[in-house]
Design a protein around this motif. Structure first.
Motif, PDB file in Angstrom:
ATOM      1  N   THR A 231       0.847  -1.190   0.000  1.00 19.26           N
ATOM      2  CA  THR A 231       0.000   0.000   0.000  1.00 19.26           C
ATOM      3  C   THR A 231       0.884   1.241   0.000  1.00 19.26           C
ATOM      4  N   VAL A 232       0.636   2.147  -0.932  1.00 16.44           N
ATOM      5  CA  VAL A 232       1.443   3.357  -1.033  1.00 16.44           C
ATOM      6  C   VAL A 232       0.527   4.558  -1.198  1.00 16.44           C
ATOM      7  N   GLY A 233       1.106   5.721  -1.076  1.00 19.18           N
ATOM      8  CA  GLY A 233       0.326   6.938  -1.240  1.00 19.18           C
ATOM      9  C   GLY A 233       0.945   7.862  -2.255  1.00 19.18           C
ATOM     10  N   ILE A 234       0.108   8.661  -2.878  1.00 21.72           N
ATOM     11  CA  ILE A 234       0.563   9.700  -3.801  1.00 21.72           C
ATOM     12  C   ILE A 234       0.559  11.017  -3.043  1.00 21.72           C
ATOM     13  N   GLU A 235       1.674  11.692  -3.066  1.00 22.00           N
ATOM     14  CA  GLU A 235       1.834  12.950  -2.344  1.00 22.00           C
ATOM     15  C   GLU A 235       0.995  14.056  -2.967  1.00 22.00           C
ATOM     16  N   THR A 236       0.385  14.879  -2.143  1.00 26.19           N
ATOM     17  CA  THR A 236      -0.270  16.083  -2.637  1.00 26.19           C
ATOM     18  C   THR A 236       0.775  16.976  -3.287  1.00 26.19           C
ATOM     19  N   PRO A 237       0.523  17.468  -4.497  1.00 26.49           N
ATOM     20  CA  PRO A 237       1.572  18.189  -5.251  1.00 26.49           C
ATOM     21  C   PRO A 237       1.811  19.614  -4.767  1.00 26.49           C
ATOM     22  N   ASP A 238       2.443  19.729  -3.615  1.00 25.66           N
ATOM     23  CA  ASP A 238       2.918  21.022  -3.145  1.00 25.66           C
ATOM     24  C   ASP A 238       4.293  20.814  -2.530  1.00 25.66           C
ATOM     25  N   SER A 239       5.000  21.877  -2.295  1.00 23.40           N
ATOM     26  CA  SER A 239       6.398  21.786  -1.873  1.00 23.40           C
ATOM     27  C   SER A 239       6.559  21.264  -0.454  1.00 23.40           C
ATOM     28  N   SER A 240       5.477  21.279   0.344  1.00 19.72           N
ATOM     29  CA  SER A 240       5.610  20.835   1.732  1.00 19.72           C
ATOM     30  C   SER A 240       5.743  19.331   1.855  1.00 19.72           C
ATOM     31  N   GLY A 241       5.121  18.594   0.938  1.00 17.26           N
ATOM     32  CA  GLY A 241       5.162  17.135   0.998  1.00 17.26           C
ATOM     33  C   GLY A 241       4.546  16.579   2.273  1.00 17.26           C
ATOM     34  N   ASN A 324      -4.826   5.909 -25.671  1.00 21.30           N
ATOM     35  CA  ASN A 324      -3.841   4.831 -25.701  1.00 21.30           C
ATOM     36  C   ASN A 324      -3.924   3.917 -24.484  1.00 21.30           C
ATOM     37  N   LYS A 325      -5.045   4.000 -23.749  1.00 18.31           N
ATOM     38  CA  LYS A 325      -5.299   3.144 -22.595  1.00 18.31           C
ATOM     39  C   LYS A 325      -4.176   3.224 -21.559  1.00 18.31           C
ATOM     40  N   VAL A 326      -3.695   4.460 -21.339  1.00 20.16           N
ATOM     41  CA  VAL A 326      -2.694   4.710 -20.296  1.00 20.16           C
ATOM     42  C   VAL A 326      -3.433   4.962 -18.986  1.00 20.16           C
ATOM     43  N   THR A 327      -3.043   4.257 -17.938  1.00 18.18           N
ATOM     44  CA  THR A 327      -3.665   4.424 -16.627  1.00 18.18           C
ATOM     45  C   THR A 327      -3.006   5.604 -15.922  1.00 18.18           C
ATOM     46  N   ALA A 328      -3.764   6.681 -15.686  1.00 13.58           N
ATOM     47  CA  ALA A 328      -3.144   7.905 -15.177  1.00 13.58           C
ATOM     48  C   ALA A 328      -4.105   8.685 -14.292  1.00 13.58           C
ATOM     49  N   LEU A 329      -3.520   9.403 -13.339  1.00 13.67           N
ATOM     50  CA  LEU A 329      -4.232  10.318 -12.461  1.00 13.67           C
ATOM     51  C   LEU A 329      -3.584  11.695 -12.589  1.00 13.67           C
ATOM     52  N   PHE A 330      -4.396  12.707 -12.912  1.00 13.83           N
ATOM     53  CA  PHE A 330      -3.914  14.070 -13.095  1.00 13.83           C
ATOM     54  C   PHE A 330      -4.381  14.927 -11.919  1.00 13.83           C
ATOM     55  N   ALA A 331      -3.467  15.687 -11.325  1.00 14.06           N
ATOM     56  CA  ALA A 331      -3.815  16.683 -10.316  1.00 14.06           C
ATOM     57  C   ALA A 331      -3.689  18.049 -10.968  1.00 14.06           C
ATOM     58  N   VAL A 332      -4.804  18.732 -11.130  1.00 16.56           N
ATOM     59  CA  VAL A 332      -4.865  19.978 -11.885  1.00 16.56           C
ATOM     60  C   VAL A 332      -5.126  21.136 -10.928  1.00 16.56           C
ATOM     61  N   ARG A 333      -4.323  22.182 -11.055  1.00 23.77           N
ATOM     62  CA  ARG A 333      -4.501  23.351 -10.190  1.00 23.77           C
ATOM     63  C   ARG A 333      -5.841  24.007 -10.475  1.00 23.77           C
ATOM     64  N   ASN A 334      -6.513  24.380  -9.379  1.00 18.82           N
ATOM     65  CA  ASN A 334      -7.813  25.024  -9.484  1.00 18.82           C
ATOM     66  C   ASN A 334      -7.896  26.066  -8.379  1.00 18.82           C
ATOM     67  N   GLY A 335      -7.448  27.281  -8.681  1.00 17.06           N
ATOM     68  CA  GLY A 335      -7.388  28.312  -7.654  1.00 17.06           C
ATOM     69  C   GLY A 335      -6.346  27.947  -6.617  1.00 17.06           C
ATOM     70  N   SER A 336      -6.759  27.824  -5.362  1.00 17.68           N
ATOM     71  CA  SER A 336      -5.816  27.503  -4.290  1.00 17.68           C
ATOM     72  C   SER A 336      -5.705  26.003  -4.035  1.00 17.68           C
ATOM     73  N   GLY A 337      -6.464  25.196  -4.786  1.00 15.83           N
ATOM     74  CA  GLY A 337      -6.439  23.761  -4.564  1.00 15.83           C
ATOM     75  C   GLY A 337      -6.201  22.977  -5.839  1.00 15.83           C
ATOM     76  N   PHE A 338      -6.678  21.735  -5.844  1.00 19.87           N
ATOM     77  CA  PHE A 338      -6.471  20.847  -6.976  1.00 19.87           C
ATOM     78  C   PHE A 338      -7.755  20.086  -7.278  1.00 19.87           C
ATOM     79  N   THR A 339      -7.979  19.822  -8.547  1.00 20.32           N
ATOM     80  CA  THR A 339      -9.023  18.901  -8.962  1.00 20.32           C
ATOM     81  C   THR A 339      -8.354  17.698  -9.613  1.00 20.32           C
TER      82      THR A 339
END
Length: 352
Positions: A231-241, A324-339
């Motif tokens: 089990t692993v986690g994906i970090e929220t994309p900000d510099s603080s980690g 191309n059936k690539v399995t992917a998750l995108f974190a997109v900036r939306n104001g002060s947060g992410f969608t």
């Protein structure tokens, strides 16, 4: 050969590299039950760190010998692939001003051909001939920059960048530049390749249960010692980690790579310049995409595609991934947060 790998049971802080995938059960103990006891090797390679976590191992496994084998394998990869080592096969190839065929180690020819396949798939959004631009922007072996290079410097470097200027030959393994000034940089695929090589090493030695990480790129096989999945986690994309964006349950063999613009960058006059260079324009990619995580069968592919999708951005990148059936998750900036945007196959890996 003395090994740099030592047993360790806790994760240590990330360095400069783009660490976007964390060990979840260590980083978020409130969200995970205590993981079973693991045998862990860690060390340094490619300017970053690596961790190899082992579940069940064959009887009589010599951890010290295994650690030496891992270090030996990684050292051999660096001696071939590194842009930072002046005597590596890549550095020697880059120095040659010739259009003749240049014989290279088979591993280099194979990885370059794989990279070329990704370049064709992404229409040049991934391109290992980007080296002159990486160096011009100060994200390569040359000193870091604190301001953008001059426009004519960028234009001069861009004129030497085009994956179609590079050819491969299988037997004997060789590379050819059709323009003598072409140079290659494998940093967006080499860590993934190294993860795959360590996975092959472990499997060849009968080790079926492992989780490998090099600079944030992962590959899993099997499970924990008690049979529970990795089990692993994906970090929220900000510099603080400091926070986790998503939790993944790896209940089948897989590879994961994440690319983001929030760790390796510089700012000048209030503008953010990321290390993710668009090889088609010569400038750092400027999109609303903060990070993208790719899941694939092998880590070299995941590594390269994560970079390509970061260059393409959320709209073009999502279209290419879906097409191309690539399995992917995108974190997109939306104001002060992410969608989040994701392709259909990503849901299967999300923890419930």
């Amino acid at each position: 050969m003395q090994s740099n790998a030592i047993p360790e049971s806790v994760r240590y802080p990330a360095g400069k590299g783009a660490w976007a995938v964390l060990w979840l059960c260590i980083a978020m103990t409130a969200s995970c039950s205590r993981p079973p006891e693991l045998r862990v090797l860690r060390g340094h390679t490619m300017g970053t760190t690596y961790t190899v976590r082992l579940g069940q191992t064959p009887d009589g496994t010599d951890m010290a010998s295994l650690a030496r084998d891992i270090d030996r394998e990684l050292a051999e990869i660096v001696s071939v692939m590194s842009s930072y080592s002046p005597e590596s096969a890549v550095s020697r190839f880059n120095r040659l001003q010739t259009t003749d065929w240049v014989e290279v180690p088979r591993s280099l020819e194979q990885l370059v051909e794989h990279a070329q396949t990704i370049s064709r798939l992404t229409d040049g959004a991934f391109d290992i001939t980007v080296a002159p631009l990486v160096n011009a922007w100060g994200f390569g072996p040359k000193p870091d920059r604190t301001e953008p290079p001059a426009p004519d410097t960028i234009a001069h470097a861009l004129a030497r960048v085009d994956f179609r200027l590079l050819r491969t030959r299988t037997d004997p393994p060789a590379l050819q530049k059709t323009s003598p000034q072409v140079q290659i940089d494998l940093s967006a695929i080499a860590k993934g390749f190294a993860v795959d090589r360590i996975a092959r090493l472990l499997l060849d030695r009968g080790v079926q249960d492992f989780l490998i990480e090099i600079g944030g790129e992962l590959r899993s096989h099997g499970s924990h010692k008690d049979g529970t999945p990795w089990t692993v986690g994906i970090e929220t994309p900000d510099s603080s980690g400091a926070t986790i964006q998503r939790i993944l349950t790896l209940d089948a063999a897989t590879a994961i790579a994440t690319s983001g613009d929030y760790r390796n960058f510089f700012e000048f006059n209030g503008h953010h310049y990321s290390h993710i260079i668009d090889p088609r324009t010569g400038w750092p990619a400027e999109t609303a995409l903060a990070s993208v995580t790719v899941i694939a069968d092998d880590c070299a592919t995941a590594d390269a595609l994560a970079t390509a999708l970061s260059v393409l951005g959320p709209e073009q990148g999502l279209r290419l991934a879906q097409g191309n059936k690539v399995t992917a998750l995108f974190a997109v900036r939306n104001g002060s947060g992410f969608t989040e945007q994701q392709t259909g196959g990503f849901e299967r890996w999300l923890s419930r």
